[in-house]
Every structure is written in structure tokens, then in C-alpha cells.
Design a protein around this motif. Structure first.
Motif, PDB file in Angstrom:
ATOM      1  N   GLY A 127      -3.441  37.759 -18.165  1.00  0.00           N
ATOM      2  CA  GLY A 127      -3.548  38.509 -19.407  1.00  0.00           C
ATOM      3  C   GLY A 127      -4.987  38.666 -19.846  1.00  0.00           C
ATOM      4  N   SER A 128      -5.151  38.943 -21.109  1.00  0.00           N
ATOM      5  CA  SER A 128      -6.452  39.287 -21.666  1.00  0.00           C
ATOM      6  C   SER A 128      -7.439  38.124 -21.594  1.00  0.00           C
ATOM      7  N   PRO A 131      -7.713  36.983 -25.818  1.00  0.00           N
ATOM      8  CA  PRO A 131      -6.397  37.112 -26.439  1.00  0.00           C
ATOM      9  C   PRO A 131      -6.415  36.748 -27.913  1.00  0.00           C
ATOM     10  N   SER A 132      -5.366  37.164 -28.604  1.00  0.00           N
ATOM     11  CA  SER A 132      -5.169  36.711 -29.972  1.00  0.00           C
ATOM     12  C   SER A 132      -4.719  35.257 -29.951  1.00  0.00           C
ATOM     13  N   GLY A 135      -1.258  35.175 -28.593  1.00  0.00           N
ATOM     14  CA  GLY A 135      -1.214  35.337 -27.140  1.00  0.00           C
ATOM     15  C   GLY A 135      -1.573  34.063 -26.419  1.00  0.00           C
ATOM     16  N   ARG A 136      -2.582  33.373 -26.926  1.00  0.00           N
ATOM     17  CA  ARG A 136      -2.977  32.092 -26.319  1.00  0.00           C
ATOM     18  C   ARG A 136      -1.840  31.068 -26.461  1.00  0.00           C
ATOM     19  N   GLY A 160      -9.629  33.140 -21.383  1.00  0.00           N
ATOM     20  CA  GLY A 160      -8.489  33.650 -22.124  1.00  0.00           C
ATOM     21  C   GLY A 160      -7.162  33.137 -21.621  1.00  0.00           C
ATOM     22  N   ILE A 161      -6.246  34.057 -21.302  1.00  0.00           N
ATOM     23  CA  ILE A 161      -4.882  33.705 -20.917  1.00  0.00           C
ATOM     24  C   ILE A 161      -4.864  32.830 -19.663  1.00  0.00           C
ATOM     25  N   GLU A 238      -0.285  39.671 -23.082  1.00  0.00           N
ATOM     26  CA  GLU A 238      -1.372  40.412 -23.732  1.00  0.00           C
ATOM     27  C   GLU A 238      -2.330  41.029 -22.701  1.00  0.00           C
ATOM     28  N   ASN A 268      -1.107  45.527 -32.219  1.00  0.00           N
ATOM     29  CA  ASN A 268      -2.032  44.722 -31.419  1.00  0.00           C
ATOM     30  C   ASN A 268      -2.455  45.523 -30.186  1.00  0.00           C
ATOM     31  N   MET A 270      -3.976  44.582 -27.695  1.00  0.00           N
ATOM     32  CA  MET A 270      -3.810  43.762 -26.505  1.00  0.00           C
ATOM     33  C   MET A 270      -2.357  43.705 -26.035  1.00  0.00           C
TER      34      MET A 270
END
Length: 383
Positions: A127-128, A131-132, A135-136, A160-161, A238, A268, A270
Motif C-alpha cells: 500500500g501507500s 498512509p493515513s 490505513g496504518r 508506510g504500509i 490504501e 480519502n 489514498m
């Protein structure tokens, strides 16, 4: 006869010639063809320029095979000389079966850590890189529950993810491996040096690139194809509409793997990549159990391949039967008798069976892949 885990360490006399093939660079198909034709890398390298040309090697590859770079060869051999460093070539029996059957498999893999991780049932979580918080959290929660259910968490060690998924698996005592787009001794991003070391120590770090290879933009999409092929399925948490995670998802679909997407808020940006994947046919998932159900068939194929490699056939009663399975190997029968329907830890199984932890771990993996045994928090029960 008692089960013995296969030897995953390539013979020392194979490594130099396998490295010579790798140093030839260029398209992998003719080099794989040489390894298919000749029994060992030594024979492929010794075959000479006519055989190399017949296999489709380019002029540059033929020149490199005839005169390998001595400094590069010495550097790669130096990396392999360290403990828990491995080189797994195309012709090796332990080359991962899912990767072997994928589009454009690599000639060889450099592995820091435990090579057997590549035969375990894995889920890729991607994923991103930015992330937000939600998302994390999703990456952490999905990775934790999947790892606790006996699945290996695979990702690319990116920010990130990816990093959240690796850390969650490590944190709950689960299995994880990273497929990276640099040499196995290079960390990218640099601040993940400690994380990369932890993944190698408790799982594996995998690369198709020679030691010392720096990060290059073209290497990361190529890395994604390995990640997608090694895993039973890929979960996207995300992702923007144009992102590396979507490339991994596309490559997973092309390799015949399952693709899962976690939906998010329409506000969002993402989440737009996940929503696009769902529109294009990816499975919408809201809980890890959806993923476990989605990869069951492919997990069975991996179990069959592992069973064949270990030469440890198991003939079991159908799932749901209250009869004990008929296990031709007495050690497997002893293990089955030691298991119950209450969770049993490894120490108790060692005491009850008299087998070693290494043997039990390998046997439990086969039985778990067949659906006969469940594992939660490192404790095992009959299904």
C-alpha cells in the motif's frame, strides 16, 4: 523413515559458477535455458560459446560468461560466506514452486535469513508509503491476525504500509519476509536498516540483485513481480490511483494469484486505488478471514508441492472425521497422537514425542498446509 528437512545451502562449488551466470546479466530466459539443459551450473558455464549462443545468449552475455568480472565475483562470494546468507538458483530443488510457475522468474535469489520461508503460505500486504493513521492501523491489524493464523506476511520493506505489516508480524511472533529492489546488503530506505536486520533474523530478506546493487527506479516494479508471485494473494491497503501497490496487484493477477482490496472513505485519495481495484474485479475484504477463505485452493497446491519436496506423504481422513488419520511415517503418527483439540505448545509436543523442535516445526507446517492442524499464538490443535 523420519522426516529430515532439505538442505537449503547450495554446494560451495556451485555458487561460483551460478554467480558467473548471474554476472552475465541481460535476459534471464537463455540463462535459465542453460540451467535446464545442463545438470549443474558448472556444466552450463563449461559448455562454451556455441552452447551459449544456441541457448539464445547475447554477444554481451557470451563475453561475460567467458570473462566474468573478478571484483564483482569476489564481492558476491564474500557476501555468501557470511552466516545465514544463501544463493538459490533456478535448477535447485528448493526453488520456490509458486515462483517457478510465474511469468519471468529470476535466475537466482539471494536470501539473508531462512530460505524455507519461501515455501510457507504467504500473503503480500502492500500500500501507500504515506498512509493515513487508519490505513496504518488496518495494515497492522490484518498482518497480526493473518500471522496468528499461520500465514507468512510478505511485503517490500518500503515505508508506510509495508513497514507496518512487517513490524506487526514480528511483534506477534509471526513469520515475515521482505522482497527488496536492491542488493541483499543494501537498505532502502536507509532508516529501515534495523527493520531489515530484524526481518532477516526472524524471517528472510530476498533479492534477485547482486550484493552491492544500489536502488534504481526500474528495480522496484521488477521486485513487485517476485513479491506477487511468491504470495498466495496480495492485499492492497490504501493506494493512490497510480502507485507501486497497484502494479503489484496487477502482477499478482497476471500470475494467477488472488487480489484483495480494503475499501476506504470516498474522501480519502489514498483509497481511490483500492476502489479502482474493486471495480476491476479484486475481492473486497473487510476482515482477515475473507483472505484466508480466498486463498484456500492455492494453499492446497503449495501444500502438495511441499509434501512432494519433503517426500513425506500423508494420507489423512477427511476434514470433519473423528478418526485419526492413517500416517505411514511413524513420527507423523506420533505427532498426531500427541496433538489434541486443546492448544498445545511446542515444548509439550517435544516432551510427548521425543522429536526435535526442527523436525516438529517442519512436520507441523506440512499438516497445517493440508488443513489438519491449526496454529494460534504458537500453539497447535487438531482440526
Amino acid at each position: 523413515m523420519p522426516f529430515r528437512a532439505p538442505d537449503h545451502t547450495p554446494a560451495a562449488d556451485h555458487s561460483a559458477t551460478l554467480l558467473t551466470l548471474l554476472l552475465a546479466g541481460g535476459p534471464a530466459l537463455p540463462l535459465r535455458g542453460l540451467l535446464d539443459r545442463f545438470e549443474h551450473p558448472e556444466a552450463a558455464v563449461a559448455a562454451g560459446i556455441d552452447a551459449w549462443r544456441a541457448a539464445g545468449c547475447t554477444a554481451e552475455q557470451c563475453g561475460a560468461l567467458a570473462h566474468p568480472d573478478p571484483a564483482a565475483l569476489e564481492g558476491a562470494q564474500g557476501w555468501l560466506a557470511a552466516p545465514d546468507h544463501h544463493l538459490l538458483g533456478w535448477g535447485a530443488p528448493d526453488y520456490p514452486p509458486l515462483l517457478r510457475d510465474s511469468p519471468n522468474p529470476p535466475l537466482a535469489l539471494f536470501i539473508a535469513g531462512n530460505p524455507t520461508q519461501l515455501w510457507t503460505p504467504a500473503i503480500a500486504i502492500v500500500g501507500s508509503r504515506a498512509p493515513s493513521s487508519g490505513g496504518r492501523d488496518n495494515a497492522r491489524d490484518f498482518a497480526t491476525e493473518l500471522a496468528q493464523n499461520g500465514l507468512t506476511i510478505a511485503s517490500g520493506l518500503a515505508a508506510g504500509i509495508d513497514a507496518a505489516a512487517h513490524r506487526a508480524a514480528l511483534g506477534c511472533g509471526g513469520a515475515t519476509y521482505a522482497v527488496i529492489g536492491t542488493g541483499p546488503d543494501v537498505t532502502y530506505p536507509r532508516h529501515h536498516r534495523e527493520l531489515q536486520a530484524l526481518v532477516a533474523a526472524q524471517g528472510a530478506v530476498i533479492s534477485e540483485y547482486l550484493p552491492g546493487t544500489p536502488p534504481r527506479s526500474g528495480h522496484f516494479p521488477a521486485r513487485n513481480r517476485l513479491l506477487a508471485a511468491l504470495a498466495l494473494g496480495t492485499v492492497v491497503i490504501e493506494a493512490a490511483e497510480r502507485s507501486g501497490a497497484l502494479i503489484t496487484a496487477r502482477l499478482a493477477a497476471e500470475a494467477g494469484r488472488e487480489v484483495f482490496a480494503v475499501p476506504g472513505s470516498i474522501h480519502n485519495p489514498m483509497a481511490r486505488g483500492c476502489h479502482r481495484l474493486i471495480r476491476e474485479g479484486a475481492t473486497l475484504v473487510g476482515r482477515p478471514a475473507d483472505i484466508v477463505e480466498g486463498v484456500a485452493n492455492l494453499a492446497g497446491e503449495l501444500a502438495s508441492a511441499l509434501q512432494s519436496r519433503l517426500q513425506a506423504p500423508i494420507s489423512c481422513a477427511p476434514v470433519g472425521s473423528r478418526l485419526a488419520p492413517a500416517l505411514p511415517d511413524p513420527d507423523y503418527q506420533r505427532l498426531w497422537n500427541a496433538l489434541g483439540f486443546d492448544p498445545t505448545g511446542m515444548d509439550s509436543l517435544i516432551e510427548r514425542t521425543g522429536l526435535t523442535a526442527a523436525s516438529l516445526s517442519s512436520m507441523l507446517l506440512v499438516m497445517e498446509l493440508e488443513g489438519r492442524v491449526s496454529s494460534v499464538h504458537g500453539r497447535y490443535t487438531r482440526n
